[in-house]
Write an enzyme that holds these catalytic residues in place. Structure first.
Site, mmCIF file in Angstrom:
data_model
loop_
_atom_site.group_PDB
_atom_site.id
_atom_site.type_symbol
_atom_site.label_atom_id
_atom_site.label_comp_id
_atom_site.label_asym_id
_atom_site.label_seq_id
_atom_site.Cartn_x
_atom_site.Cartn_y
_atom_site.Cartn_z
ATOM 1 N N GLY A 70 42.470 39.957 31.785
ATOM 2 C CA GLY A 70 43.998 39.798 32.428
ATOM 3 C C GLY A 70 44.334 38.201 32.311
ATOM 4 O O GLY A 70 45.503 37.856 32.090
ATOM 5 N N ASN A 150 47.803 40.641 44.664
ATOM 6 C CA ASN A 150 46.317 40.793 44.588
ATOM 7 C C ASN A 150 45.686 40.670 45.884
ATOM 8 O O ASN A 150 44.761 41.415 46.151
ATOM 9 C CB ASN A 150 45.549 40.073 43.413
ATOM 10 C CG ASN A 150 45.870 38.600 43.503
ATOM 11 O OD1 ASN A 150 46.812 38.090 43.244
ATOM 12 N ND2 ASN A 150 44.759 37.982 43.710
ATOM 13 N N GLN A 178 47.290 44.392 39.053
ATOM 14 C CA GLN A 178 47.006 45.288 40.566
ATOM 15 C C GLN A 178 47.958 46.309 40.328
ATOM 16 O O GLN A 178 47.398 47.336 41.244
ATOM 17 C CB GLN A 178 47.080 44.297 41.846
ATOM 18 C CG GLN A 178 45.963 43.296 41.966
ATOM 19 C CD GLN A 178 44.856 43.614 42.022
ATOM 20 O OE1 GLN A 178 44.673 44.719 42.445
ATOM 21 N NE2 GLN A 178 43.813 42.880 41.844
ATOM 22 N N SER A 198 44.570 44.502 33.079
ATOM 23 C CA SER A 198 43.187 44.270 32.729
ATOM 24 C C SER A 198 42.232 45.679 32.837
ATOM 25 O O SER A 198 42.529 46.526 33.666
ATOM 26 C CB SER A 198 42.675 43.104 33.651
ATOM 27 O OG SER A 198 41.445 43.012 33.812
ATOM 28 N N HIS A 200 39.110 45.735 33.925
ATOM 29 C CA HIS A 200 38.193 45.779 35.071
ATOM 30 C C HIS A 200 38.652 46.374 36.431
ATOM 31 O O HIS A 200 37.989 46.698 37.354
ATOM 32 C CB HIS A 200 36.914 44.906 35.005
ATOM 33 C CG HIS A 200 37.551 43.732 35.739
ATOM 34 N ND1 HIS A 200 37.499 43.346 37.101
ATOM 35 C CD2 HIS A 200 38.508 42.547 35.272
ATOM 36 C CE1 HIS A 200 37.846 42.132 37.144
ATOM 37 N NE2 HIS A 200 38.633 41.664 36.292
ATOM 38 N N THR A 238 37.096 39.868 15.587
ATOM 39 C CA THR A 238 37.165 41.271 15.600
ATOM 40 C C THR A 238 37.268 41.925 16.665
ATOM 41 O O THR A 238 36.703 41.601 17.769
ATOM 42 C CB THR A 238 35.741 41.363 14.825
ATOM 43 O OG1 THR A 238 35.585 40.694 13.516
ATOM 44 C CG2 THR A 238 35.093 42.766 14.518
ATOM 45 N N CYS A 324 38.773 35.571 43.642
ATOM 46 C CA CYS A 324 39.027 34.210 42.913
ATOM 47 C C CYS A 324 39.175 33.014 43.440
ATOM 48 O O CYS A 324 38.841 31.906 42.968
ATOM 49 C CB CYS A 324 40.071 34.616 41.949
ATOM 50 S SG CYS A 324 40.121 36.213 41.454
#
Ligand SMILES: *Cc1c(COP(=O)(O)O)cnc(C)c1O
Length: 385
Positions: A70, A150, A178, A198, A200, A238, A324
Protein backbone atom coordinates in the site's frame (compact mmCIF):
# COMPACT_ATOMS: atom_id res chain seq x y z
CA UNK A 1 -6.28 -17.28 24.89
CA UNK A 2 -5.18 -14.33 22.82
CA UNK A 3 -7.89 -12.14 21.37
CA UNK A 4 -6.82 -10.47 18.14
CA UNK A 5 -8.49 -7.09 17.85
CA UNK A 6 -5.78 -5.57 15.66
CA UNK A 7 -7.07 -6.31 12.16
CA UNK A 8 -6.33 -2.79 10.94
CA UNK A 9 -2.62 -3.38 11.59
CA UNK A 10 -2.71 -6.57 9.57
CA UNK A 11 -4.84 -9.65 8.97
CA UNK A 12 -3.96 -13.34 8.80
CA UNK A 13 -3.97 -14.89 5.34
CA UNK A 14 -7.35 -16.53 4.75
CA UNK A 15 -6.89 -20.34 4.31
CA UNK A 16 -8.71 -20.12 0.96
CA UNK A 17 -6.23 -17.49 -0.19
CA UNK A 18 -3.34 -19.62 0.99
CA UNK A 19 -4.64 -22.68 -0.88
CA UNK A 20 -5.07 -20.71 -4.09
CA UNK A 21 -1.45 -19.50 -3.96
CA UNK A 22 0.29 -22.83 -3.40
CA UNK A 23 0.33 -24.08 -7.04
CA UNK A 24 2.09 -20.86 -8.05
CA UNK A 25 5.03 -21.62 -5.78
CA UNK A 26 5.36 -25.16 -7.10
CA UNK A 27 4.15 -26.17 -10.56
CA UNK A 28 3.02 -22.87 -11.98
CA UNK A 29 6.36 -21.14 -11.51
CA UNK A 30 7.02 -19.98 -15.08
CA UNK A 31 7.89 -16.38 -15.81
CA UNK A 32 4.77 -14.71 -17.21
CA UNK A 33 6.95 -12.82 -19.67
CA UNK A 34 8.22 -16.06 -21.20
CA UNK A 35 6.58 -16.80 -24.51
CA UNK A 36 6.58 -20.56 -24.07
CA UNK A 37 3.42 -22.39 -23.23
CA UNK A 38 3.96 -22.40 -19.45
CA UNK A 39 4.68 -18.69 -19.41
CA UNK A 40 1.60 -17.90 -21.44
CA UNK A 41 -0.59 -19.84 -19.03
CA UNK A 42 0.72 -17.81 -16.11
CA UNK A 43 0.25 -14.58 -18.04
CA UNK A 44 -3.38 -15.50 -18.58
CA UNK A 45 -3.81 -16.25 -14.89
CA UNK A 46 -2.41 -12.81 -14.02
CA UNK A 47 -4.75 -11.15 -16.47
CA UNK A 48 -7.74 -12.93 -15.05
CA UNK A 49 -6.59 -11.98 -11.52
CA UNK A 50 -6.49 -8.36 -12.69
CA UNK A 51 -10.03 -8.66 -13.98
CA UNK A 52 -11.28 -10.24 -10.74
CA UNK A 53 -9.71 -7.45 -8.67
CA UNK A 54 -10.98 -4.75 -11.04
CA UNK A 55 -14.54 -6.00 -10.78
CA UNK A 56 -14.50 -5.55 -7.00
CA UNK A 57 -14.02 -1.78 -7.42
CA UNK A 58 -15.88 -1.38 -10.73
CA UNK A 59 -12.70 -0.65 -12.70
CA UNK A 60 -11.41 -2.04 -16.01
CA UNK A 61 -8.83 -4.79 -15.76
CA UNK A 62 -6.05 -2.74 -17.34
CA UNK A 63 -6.57 0.00 -14.75
CA UNK A 64 -5.14 -2.28 -12.02
CA UNK A 65 -1.39 -2.05 -11.30
CA UNK A 66 0.30 -4.45 -8.88
CA UNK A 67 2.88 -2.98 -6.52
CA UNK A 68 4.84 -4.20 -3.50
CA UNK A 69 2.62 -2.59 -0.81
CA UNK A 70 0.00 0.00 0.00
CA UNK A 71 2.86 2.36 0.79
CA UNK A 72 4.34 1.87 -2.66
CA UNK A 73 0.96 2.50 -4.30
CA UNK A 74 0.58 5.76 -2.37
CA UNK A 75 4.10 6.78 -3.43
CA UNK A 76 3.48 5.92 -7.08
CA UNK A 77 0.20 7.83 -7.13
CA UNK A 78 1.53 10.98 -5.52
CA UNK A 79 5.08 11.20 -6.88
CA UNK A 80 3.94 9.85 -10.23
CA UNK A 81 1.42 12.65 -10.72
CA UNK A 82 3.50 15.37 -9.06
CA UNK A 83 6.42 14.90 -11.45
CA UNK A 84 4.20 14.28 -14.45
CA UNK A 85 2.32 17.53 -13.93
CA UNK A 86 4.91 19.87 -12.51
CA UNK A 87 4.80 21.97 -15.68
CA UNK A 88 1.14 22.66 -14.86
CA UNK A 89 1.60 23.54 -11.21
CA UNK A 90 3.27 22.58 -7.95
CA UNK A 91 0.43 22.57 -5.43
CA UNK A 92 -0.86 19.43 -3.67
CA UNK A 93 -3.71 19.20 -1.16
CA UNK A 94 -3.88 16.42 1.41
CA UNK A 95 -5.18 16.07 4.96
CA UNK A 96 -3.35 16.16 8.26
CA UNK A 97 -4.65 12.69 9.24
CA UNK A 98 -3.34 10.68 6.29
CA UNK A 99 -1.29 7.54 6.72
CA UNK A 100 2.46 8.22 6.87
CA UNK A 101 2.84 6.71 3.40
CA UNK A 102 0.96 9.75 2.09
CA UNK A 103 2.14 12.37 4.59
CA UNK A 104 5.85 11.56 4.31
CA UNK A 105 5.64 11.37 0.52
CA UNK A 106 4.11 14.86 0.43
CA UNK A 107 6.72 16.14 2.90
CA UNK A 108 9.48 14.73 0.71
CA UNK A 109 8.03 16.45 -2.37
CA UNK A 110 8.37 19.79 -0.57
CA UNK A 111 12.14 19.36 -1.01
CA UNK A 112 11.61 19.36 -4.77
CA UNK A 113 9.66 22.56 -5.15
CA UNK A 114 6.17 21.30 -4.42
CA UNK A 115 3.87 23.18 -2.09
CA UNK A 116 1.58 21.08 0.10
CA UNK A 117 -1.57 22.08 1.99
CA UNK A 118 -2.33 19.76 4.93
CA UNK A 119 -6.03 20.26 5.61
CA UNK A 120 -7.13 20.32 9.25
CA UNK A 121 -9.97 18.08 10.46
CA UNK A 122 -12.80 18.70 12.92
CA UNK A 123 -13.17 17.00 16.30
CA UNK A 124 -14.61 13.89 14.64
CA UNK A 125 -11.75 13.66 12.17
CA UNK A 126 -13.51 14.96 9.06
CA UNK A 127 -12.13 17.35 6.47
CA UNK A 128 -14.39 20.20 5.52
CA UNK A 129 -15.18 20.37 1.81
CA UNK A 130 -15.69 24.16 1.85
CA UNK A 131 -12.32 24.57 3.47
CA UNK A 132 -10.78 22.34 0.82
CA UNK A 133 -12.44 24.46 -1.88
CA UNK A 134 -10.90 27.61 -0.43
CA UNK A 135 -7.40 26.16 -0.86
CA UNK A 136 -7.75 25.23 -4.53
CA UNK A 137 -5.76 27.48 -6.82
CA UNK A 138 -4.58 27.58 -10.41
CA UNK A 139 -1.43 25.67 -9.50
CA UNK A 140 -3.25 22.80 -7.74
CA UNK A 141 -2.47 19.55 -9.55
CA UNK A 142 -3.35 16.81 -7.06
CA UNK A 143 -5.62 16.09 -4.12
CA UNK A 144 -4.90 13.02 -1.98
CA UNK A 145 -7.43 12.32 0.77
CA UNK A 146 -7.94 8.93 2.37
CA UNK A 147 -11.27 7.13 2.17
CA UNK A 148 -11.24 5.58 5.68
CA UNK A 149 -8.82 6.59 8.40
CA UNK A 150 -6.67 3.81 9.84
CA UNK A 151 -6.79 4.99 13.46
CA UNK A 152 -10.41 6.03 13.93
CA UNK A 153 -12.17 4.64 10.85
CA UNK A 154 -13.86 7.89 9.84
CA UNK A 155 -14.93 8.18 6.22
CA UNK A 156 -14.05 11.28 4.25
CA UNK A 157 -16.55 12.80 1.76
CA UNK A 158 -14.60 11.68 -1.31
CA UNK A 159 -17.41 11.91 -3.86
CA UNK A 160 -18.20 15.45 -2.71
CA UNK A 161 -14.56 16.31 -3.21
CA UNK A 162 -14.38 14.81 -6.70
CA UNK A 163 -17.64 16.56 -7.61
CA UNK A 164 -16.10 19.84 -6.49
CA UNK A 165 -13.03 19.53 -8.72
CA UNK A 166 -14.81 18.10 -11.76
CA UNK A 167 -13.46 19.64 -14.98
CA UNK A 168 -10.76 21.48 -13.03
CA UNK A 169 -8.00 19.22 -14.33
CA UNK A 170 -6.97 18.22 -10.81
CA UNK A 171 -6.12 14.57 -10.18
CA UNK A 172 -7.75 12.95 -7.13
CA UNK A 173 -6.14 10.04 -5.30
CA UNK A 174 -7.63 8.21 -2.35
CA UNK A 175 -5.93 5.78 0.02
CA UNK A 176 -8.56 3.08 0.47
CA UNK A 177 -6.35 0.58 2.32
CA UNK A 178 -8.63 0.53 5.35
CA UNK A 179 -11.87 0.90 3.42
CA UNK A 180 -11.26 -2.10 1.18
CA UNK A 181 -13.16 -5.13 2.39
CA UNK A 182 -15.22 -3.10 4.85
CA UNK A 183 -17.50 -1.22 2.47
CA UNK A 184 -18.50 -1.23 -1.18
CA UNK A 185 -15.92 0.59 -3.25
CA UNK A 186 -16.88 1.84 -6.69
CA UNK A 187 -14.28 4.03 -8.38
CA UNK A 188 -16.87 5.49 -10.74
CA UNK A 189 -19.18 6.45 -7.91
CA UNK A 190 -16.29 7.88 -5.89
CA UNK A 191 -15.10 9.73 -9.00
CA UNK A 192 -11.43 9.22 -8.13
CA UNK A 193 -8.61 8.91 -10.65
CA UNK A 194 -6.27 6.89 -8.43
CA UNK A 195 -7.03 4.52 -5.56
CA UNK A 196 -4.72 2.50 -3.32
CA UNK A 197 -5.30 -0.72 -1.44
CA UNK A 198 -3.13 -3.39 0.12
CA UNK A 199 -3.17 -7.20 0.38
CA UNK A 200 -2.35 -7.73 4.01
CA UNK A 201 -5.27 -5.69 5.31
CA UNK A 202 -7.73 -7.91 3.42
CA UNK A 203 -6.54 -11.45 4.27
CA UNK A 204 -3.95 -11.71 1.47
CA UNK A 205 -0.17 -11.69 2.17
CA UNK A 206 2.00 -8.77 3.24
CA UNK A 207 4.02 -7.31 0.40
CA UNK A 208 1.47 -6.74 -2.34
CA UNK A 209 -0.46 -3.59 -3.11
CA UNK A 210 -2.73 -2.31 -5.85
CA UNK A 211 -2.95 1.06 -7.49
CA UNK A 212 -6.04 1.71 -9.56
CA UNK A 213 -5.03 4.15 -12.27
CA UNK A 214 -7.81 5.61 -14.37
CA UNK A 215 -7.18 4.83 -18.02
CA UNK A 216 -6.61 8.45 -19.06
CA UNK A 217 -3.66 8.81 -16.65
CA UNK A 218 -1.81 5.67 -17.61
CA UNK A 219 0.36 7.28 -20.28
CA UNK A 220 1.03 10.25 -18.07
CA UNK A 221 1.94 8.99 -14.59
CA UNK A 222 5.69 8.60 -14.06
CA UNK A 223 6.88 5.23 -12.70
CA UNK A 224 9.04 4.85 -9.60
CA UNK A 225 10.71 1.67 -10.80
CA UNK A 226 12.13 1.50 -14.32
CA UNK A 227 13.19 -1.62 -16.14
CA UNK A 228 11.31 -4.15 -18.24
CA UNK A 229 7.86 -3.19 -19.42
CA UNK A 230 5.94 -4.96 -16.66
CA UNK A 231 2.63 -3.57 -15.41
CA UNK A 232 2.08 -1.47 -18.55
CA UNK A 233 5.54 0.07 -18.08
CA UNK A 234 4.52 1.49 -14.72
CA UNK A 235 6.27 -0.91 -12.33
CA UNK A 236 9.18 -2.95 -13.59
CA UNK A 237 10.05 -6.31 -12.07
CA UNK A 238 8.91 -9.88 -12.63
CA UNK A 239 5.40 -10.22 -11.25
CA UNK A 240 4.85 -11.70 -7.78
CA UNK A 241 2.53 -14.31 -9.24
CA UNK A 242 1.52 -16.22 -6.07
CA UNK A 243 0.61 -13.02 -4.25
CA UNK A 244 -1.28 -11.66 -7.25
CA UNK A 245 -3.35 -14.85 -7.33
CA UNK A 246 -3.77 -14.62 -3.54
CA UNK A 247 -4.96 -11.03 -3.77
CA UNK A 248 -7.47 -11.91 -6.50
CA UNK A 249 -8.81 -14.72 -4.32
CA UNK A 250 -9.07 -12.34 -1.36
CA UNK A 251 -11.08 -9.96 -3.57
CA UNK A 252 -13.38 -12.79 -4.75
CA UNK A 253 -14.12 -13.64 -1.12
CA UNK A 254 -14.90 -10.03 -0.31
CA UNK A 255 -17.20 -9.84 -3.32
CA UNK A 256 -19.14 -12.85 -2.05
CA UNK A 257 -19.19 -12.09 1.66
CA UNK A 258 -18.99 -8.32 2.08
CA UNK A 259 -22.61 -7.61 2.90
CA UNK A 260 -23.00 -10.27 5.58
CA UNK A 261 -19.51 -9.67 6.97
CA UNK A 262 -20.05 -5.92 7.26
CA UNK A 263 -23.17 -6.55 9.29
CA UNK A 264 -21.52 -9.20 11.49
CA UNK A 265 -18.42 -7.13 12.21
CA UNK A 266 -20.46 -4.03 12.90
CA UNK A 267 -22.39 -6.03 15.51
CA UNK A 268 -19.12 -7.01 17.16
CA UNK A 269 -17.94 -3.41 17.16
CA UNK A 270 -21.23 -2.03 18.46
CA UNK A 271 -21.35 -4.58 21.26
CA UNK A 272 -17.75 -3.82 22.17
CA UNK A 273 -18.36 -0.07 22.29
CA UNK A 274 -21.57 -0.30 24.27
CA UNK A 275 -20.03 -2.67 26.83
CA UNK A 276 -16.97 -0.46 27.23
CA UNK A 277 -18.99 2.72 27.60
CA UNK A 278 -21.48 1.08 29.97
CA UNK A 279 -18.97 -0.75 32.20
CA UNK A 280 -15.93 1.50 32.32
CA UNK A 281 -16.31 5.07 33.51
CA UNK A 282 -14.54 8.01 31.87
CA UNK A 283 -14.27 6.49 28.44
CA UNK A 284 -15.40 7.70 25.03
CA UNK A 285 -15.11 6.70 21.38
CA UNK A 286 -12.92 8.93 19.23
CA UNK A 287 -14.68 9.90 15.99
CA UNK A 288 -17.99 8.59 17.27
CA UNK A 289 -20.17 11.14 15.47
CA UNK A 290 -18.62 10.82 12.04
CA UNK A 291 -19.57 8.24 9.43
CA UNK A 292 -17.20 5.32 10.07
CA UNK A 293 -16.20 1.96 8.60
CA UNK A 294 -17.60 -1.00 10.49
CA UNK A 295 -14.53 -2.45 12.16
CA UNK A 296 -12.60 0.18 14.16
CA UNK A 297 -13.17 1.39 17.72
CA UNK A 298 -10.75 3.97 18.99
CA UNK A 299 -11.39 4.31 22.71
CA UNK A 300 -10.10 7.03 25.01
CA UNK A 301 -9.58 5.71 28.55
CA UNK A 302 -9.10 8.82 30.60
CA UNK A 303 -6.35 9.03 33.26
CA UNK A 304 -4.26 6.09 32.06
CA UNK A 305 -1.52 5.38 29.51
CA UNK A 306 -2.71 3.34 26.55
CA UNK A 307 0.61 1.48 26.35
CA UNK A 308 0.39 0.52 30.01
CA UNK A 309 -3.10 -0.82 29.38
CA UNK A 310 -1.73 -2.92 26.52
CA UNK A 311 0.86 -4.40 28.90
CA UNK A 312 -1.74 -5.18 31.59
CA UNK A 313 -4.33 -6.53 29.17
CA UNK A 314 -1.71 -8.45 27.24
CA UNK A 315 -4.14 -11.16 26.08
CA UNK A 316 -5.76 -8.59 23.87
CA UNK A 317 -3.97 -7.43 20.74
CA UNK A 318 -4.75 -3.84 19.86
CA UNK A 319 -2.80 -0.71 18.92
CA UNK A 320 -1.78 2.50 20.57
CA UNK A 321 -2.41 5.07 17.85
CA UNK A 322 -1.46 3.01 14.86
CA UNK A 323 1.05 0.21 14.59
CA UNK A 324 3.10 2.34 12.26
CA UNK A 325 3.38 5.34 14.54
CA UNK A 326 3.44 3.88 18.04
CA UNK A 327 7.18 4.48 18.41
CA UNK A 328 6.91 8.01 17.07
CA UNK A 329 5.04 9.61 19.92
CA UNK A 330 1.38 10.49 20.25
CA UNK A 331 -0.99 9.97 17.36
CA UNK A 332 -0.90 12.73 14.72
CA UNK A 333 -4.51 11.85 13.93
CA UNK A 334 -5.89 12.42 17.43
CA UNK A 335 -3.73 15.54 17.73
CA UNK A 336 -5.22 16.91 14.51
CA UNK A 337 -8.70 16.24 15.98
CA UNK A 338 -7.74 18.44 18.89
CA UNK A 339 -8.29 15.69 21.45
CA UNK A 340 -7.04 16.53 24.95
CA UNK A 341 -3.35 15.42 25.04
CA UNK A 342 -3.98 13.43 28.22
CA UNK A 343 -6.79 11.52 26.50
CA UNK A 344 -4.57 10.91 23.46
CA UNK A 345 -2.15 9.02 25.71
CA UNK A 346 -5.03 6.93 26.99
CA UNK A 347 -6.44 6.07 23.56
CA UNK A 348 -6.29 2.60 22.01
CA UNK A 349 -7.48 1.27 18.67
CA UNK A 350 -9.38 -2.00 18.60
CA UNK A 351 -10.06 -3.35 15.10
CA UNK A 352 -12.25 -6.34 14.34
CA UNK A 353 -12.10 -8.79 11.48
CA UNK A 354 -13.20 -11.94 9.72
CA UNK A 355 -11.86 -14.35 12.32
CA UNK A 356 -13.32 -12.61 15.37
CA UNK A 357 -16.40 -13.97 17.05
CA UNK A 358 -18.94 -11.94 18.98
CA UNK A 359 -18.30 -14.24 21.97
CA UNK A 360 -14.82 -12.74 22.32
CA UNK A 361 -16.21 -9.31 23.14
CA UNK A 362 -17.48 -10.00 26.64
CA UNK A 363 -14.23 -11.52 27.81
CA UNK A 364 -12.14 -8.79 26.22
CA UNK A 365 -14.16 -6.07 27.95
CA UNK A 366 -13.80 -7.92 31.29
CA UNK A 367 -10.02 -7.99 30.92
CA UNK A 368 -9.88 -4.36 29.84
CA UNK A 369 -12.12 -3.30 32.69
CA UNK A 370 -9.94 -5.00 35.32
CA UNK A 371 -6.76 -3.56 33.82
CA UNK A 372 -8.19 -0.06 33.64
CA UNK A 373 -9.25 -0.06 37.28
CA UNK A 374 -5.83 -1.36 38.39
CA UNK A 375 -4.04 1.31 36.40
CA UNK A 376 -6.31 4.04 37.66
CA UNK A 377 -5.54 3.06 41.24
CA UNK A 378 -1.95 4.10 40.55
CA UNK A 379 -2.80 7.08 38.38
CA UNK A 380 -2.01 10.47 39.93
CA UNK A 381 -4.49 11.95 37.46
CA UNK A 382 -7.42 9.88 38.60
CA UNK A 383 -9.63 11.29 41.31
CA UNK A 384 -10.58 8.26 43.37
CA UNK A 385 -13.68 9.71 44.97
C1 LIG B 1 -1.56 -0.12 6.28
C2 LIG B 1 -1.85 1.15 5.54
C3 LIG B 1 -1.03 1.61 4.50
C4 LIG B 1 0.24 0.92 4.12
O1 LIG B 1 0.04 -0.32 3.50
P1 LIG B 1 1.29 -1.34 3.48
O2 LIG B 1 0.85 -2.41 2.53
O3 LIG B 1 1.47 -1.81 4.89
O4 LIG B 1 2.46 -0.57 2.98
C5 LIG B 1 -1.37 2.76 3.84
N1 LIG B 1 -2.47 3.45 4.18
C6 LIG B 1 -3.30 3.04 5.17
C7 LIG B 1 -4.51 3.84 5.47
C8 LIG B 1 -3.01 1.89 5.89
O5 LIG B 1 -3.81 1.52 6.88
Amino acid sequence: MTIYFDNSATTPVDPRVYEAMIPYFKDKYANPSSIHKLGRIIKEDINSARARIASLINADEDEIIFTGSGSESDNLAIKGIAFARKHKGNHIITSSIEHKAVLQTCKWLENYGFEVTYLPVDKDGLVNVDELRSHIKSTTILISIMLANNEIGTLQPISEITELVKNKNIVVHTDAVQAAGKMTIDVAELGVDLLTFSGHKIYAPKGIGVLYISDFLKDEIIPLIHGGGHEFGLRAGTENVPYIIGLATACDIIGEELNTEMQRIKEIRDKFESLILRNISDTYVNGYNAPRICNISNIAFKYIEGEALMVYASDICCSAGSACTSDEGPSHVLKAMNIDPIDIHGSLRFSFGRFNKIEEVGRAVEIIKESVSKLREFSPLYNKE
